[in-house]
Design a protein around this motif. Structure first.
Motif, PDB file in Angstrom:
ATOM      1  N   HIS A 113      34.142  50.583   6.579  1.00 12.89           N
ATOM      2  CA  HIS A 113      34.867  50.049   7.907  1.00 12.89           C
ATOM      3  C   HIS A 113      34.608  48.533   8.100  1.00 12.89           C
ATOM      4  O   HIS A 113      33.202  48.165   7.884  1.00 12.89           O
ATOM      5  CB  HIS A 113      34.242  50.900   9.241  1.00 12.89           C
ATOM      6  CG  HIS A 113      35.223  52.239   9.186  1.00 12.89           C
ATOM      7  ND1 HIS A 113      34.776  53.322   9.849  1.00 12.89           N
ATOM      8  CD2 HIS A 113      36.051  52.700   8.312  1.00 12.89           C
ATOM      9  CE1 HIS A 113      35.425  54.454   9.677  1.00 12.89           C
ATOM     10  NE2 HIS A 113      36.335  54.110   8.674  1.00 12.89           N
ATOM     11  N   ASP A 159      27.277  55.236  12.029  1.00  9.74           N
ATOM     12  CA  ASP A 159      28.209  56.003  12.828  1.00  9.74           C
ATOM     13  C   ASP A 159      28.620  57.318  12.885  1.00  9.74           C
ATOM     14  O   ASP A 159      28.989  57.903  13.875  1.00  9.74           O
ATOM     15  CB  ASP A 159      29.541  55.482  12.094  1.00  9.74           C
ATOM     16  CG  ASP A 159      29.934  54.062  12.491  1.00  9.74           C
ATOM     17  OD1 ASP A 159      29.240  53.309  13.435  1.00  9.74           O
ATOM     18  OD2 ASP A 159      30.783  53.410  11.669  1.00  9.74           O
ATOM     19  N   HIS A 182      31.328  46.968   9.926  1.00  8.38           N
ATOM     20  CA  HIS A 182      29.944  47.076   9.305  1.00  8.38           C
ATOM     21  C   HIS A 182      29.965  46.562   7.838  1.00  8.38           C
ATOM     22  O   HIS A 182      28.938  45.861   7.439  1.00  8.38           O
ATOM     23  CB  HIS A 182      29.401  48.538   8.922  1.00  8.38           C
ATOM     24  CG  HIS A 182      29.297  49.368  10.321  1.00  8.38           C
ATOM     25  ND1 HIS A 182      28.012  49.282  11.026  1.00  8.38           N
ATOM     26  CD2 HIS A 182      30.172  49.936  11.129  1.00  8.38           C
ATOM     27  CE1 HIS A 182      28.173  50.078  11.826  1.00  8.38           C
ATOM     28  NE2 HIS A 182      29.435  50.678  12.242  1.00  8.38           N
ATOM     29  N   HIS A 242      33.503  60.982   9.064  1.00 13.98           N
ATOM     30  CA  HIS A 242      33.728  59.640   9.722  1.00 13.98           C
ATOM     31  C   HIS A 242      34.673  58.921   8.839  1.00 13.98           C
ATOM     32  O   HIS A 242      35.475  58.411   9.339  1.00 13.98           O
ATOM     33  CB  HIS A 242      32.419  58.949  10.072  1.00 13.98           C
ATOM     34  CG  HIS A 242      32.645  57.590  10.525  1.00 13.98           C
ATOM     35  ND1 HIS A 242      33.269  57.731  11.940  1.00 13.98           N
ATOM     36  CD2 HIS A 242      32.290  56.548  10.080  1.00 13.98           C
ATOM     37  CE1 HIS A 242      33.361  56.216  12.315  1.00 13.98           C
ATOM     38  NE2 HIS A 242      32.935  55.533  11.177  1.00 13.98           N
ATOM     39  N   HIS A 244      29.644  52.408   4.172  1.00 12.25           N
ATOM     40  CA  HIS A 244      30.844  52.932   4.240  1.00 12.25           C
ATOM     41  C   HIS A 244      31.867  51.433   4.284  1.00 12.25           C
ATOM     42  O   HIS A 244      31.378  50.562   4.665  1.00 12.25           O
ATOM     43  CB  HIS A 244      31.336  53.901   5.314  1.00 12.25           C
ATOM     44  CG  HIS A 244      31.243  53.655   6.585  1.00 12.25           C
ATOM     45  ND1 HIS A 244      30.238  52.919   7.370  1.00 12.25           N
ATOM     46  CD2 HIS A 244      32.230  53.754   7.823  1.00 12.25           C
ATOM     47  CE1 HIS A 244      30.642  52.861   8.488  1.00 12.25           C
ATOM     48  NE2 HIS A 244      31.769  53.143   8.897  1.00 12.25           N
TER      49      HIS A 244
HETATM   50 ZN    ZN Z   1      32.509  53.335  10.622  1.00 11.46          ZN
END
Ligand code: ZN
Length: 347
Positions: free
Chosen positions: A103, A238, A106, A219, A101
């Protein structure tokens, strides 16, 4: 996929700022933390699949005869380290980067692999990385820091996360944070995917394959689970941490049942070995146990709210003893506070 001059300069600029702010932190607070070397390593998961970690963040890579498939780059410094480790062990380059994803903690640093790799993310990832409209106002918290009232935050005005992540938030690298940059978050070093997929995609390389599976947005809207059929393994980030409590107070989560539904969707994927972006390597049962923890916490907090108990009373009475050997068990009071918020306690 050659690195553009502009991107290279931006990178240089970014590093300069990061180094500068680390030094400034050292000078002001005497903090050695920013200078500490990160804990890194690689372990064998099974077959041709390996897990690499940077402190509490994990990624995975699959080695094939024609190249290496890497999931999250985590951050630029780690990605450069991993690239060096892979080059010393294998004579094939990284051919695929598959994001879990968007974010920042990461997905940053993927540009390191972009010269040789197809960089793949879910179709909602580019939108999640897009800068909102230029007239987006400063958030209330940011506006309170705007001492000179110019509608932007300079490094000298920034504090907290805005100071620590200044360069990662400052999309155009001009030394000022706009409302739009702050709303987008610290994703300036997240390299956008060169290819996107919608529901599922199978990537095949050197006779091996990985399946990218989009799961519902508990998330993040662009959440991908990676399944490695030959290794009977899956990598998820996550939404599930094996043998570790959920992070702090479930930041950003509004609906616990959506999270449980997403975990159930992961349980429905065919695999035996589970690898989390945080926490241990484990089994499908460990995934079910993580869901069991969240359901037990939800039920305990809901019962307390129905009883008219305050958050402090719930934090004193809910002990979750069964899980006391899990990692980050000291987050239990935060977990209780998050669940209290999600379930509408105190309203
Ligand atoms: Zn995340």
């Amino acid at each position: 996929m050659a690195k553009t001059k502009e991107a290279a300069m931006r990178t240089k600029n970014l590093r300069g700022i990061v180094r500068l702010s680390a030094l400034a932190g050292l000078a002001v607070g005497g903090l050695a933390l920013a200078q500490e070397a990160p804990d890194r390593g690689i372990v064998h998961v099974g077959g041709d699949l390996y897990r690499a970690h940077n402190n509490a963040h994990n990624t995975v890579f699959l080695v094939t005869s024609e190249g290496i498939i890497v999931s999250d780059p985590i951050n630029r410094d780690f990605a450069e380290w991993l690239q060096g480790e892979l080059a010393s062990m294998y004579d094939v380059p990284v051919r695929v980067v598959a994001y879990s994803h968007h974010h920042w903690d990461h997905a940053s640093g993927g540009e390191v692999f972009a010269d040789t790799a197809e960089v793949i993310g879910h179709e909602t990832m580019p939108g999640a990385l897009a800068l909102p409209s230029g007239d987006t106002p400063l958030s209330d918290a940011a506006a309170a820091l705007d001492a000179n009232g110019n509608g932007q935050i300079e490094q000298s005005e920034a504090s907290g996360n805005l100071a620590g992540q200044f360069a990662l938030i400052d999309a155009d690298g001009n030394g000022m944070l706009t409302g739009a940059e702050i709303a987008r978050g610290p994703v300036s070093d997240v390299y956008p995917p060169s290819t996107v997929y919608s529901d599922t995609r199978t990537v095949t390389l050197g006779g091996k394959s990985v399946e990218l599976i989009h799961v519902a947005a508990a998330h993040s809207p662009d959440m991908t689970v990676l399944r490695f059929p030959d290794e009977d393994a899956a990598f998820f980030v996550d939404i599930i941490s094996l043998k570790r409590l959920p992070f702090m107070d479930f930041p950003g989560l509004e609906d616990v049942d959506s999270l449980i539904g997403t975990i159930q969707a992961v349980e429905a994927i065919d695999f035996s070995i589970g690898v989390g972006g945080h926490g241990d390597i484990g089994t499908k049962q460990d995934v079910a146990d993580h869901r069991g923890y969240i359901e037990a916490l939800r039920d305990a907090v809901a019962a307390g709210i129905a009883d008219g108990q305050s958050l402090e009373e719930l934090q004193a009475s809910i002990t979750m003893d069964e899980y006391s050997d899990w990692g980050s068990f000291n987050w239990l009071p935060n977990n209780i506070a998050g669940m209290y918020r999600i379930l509408g306690g105190g309203n």
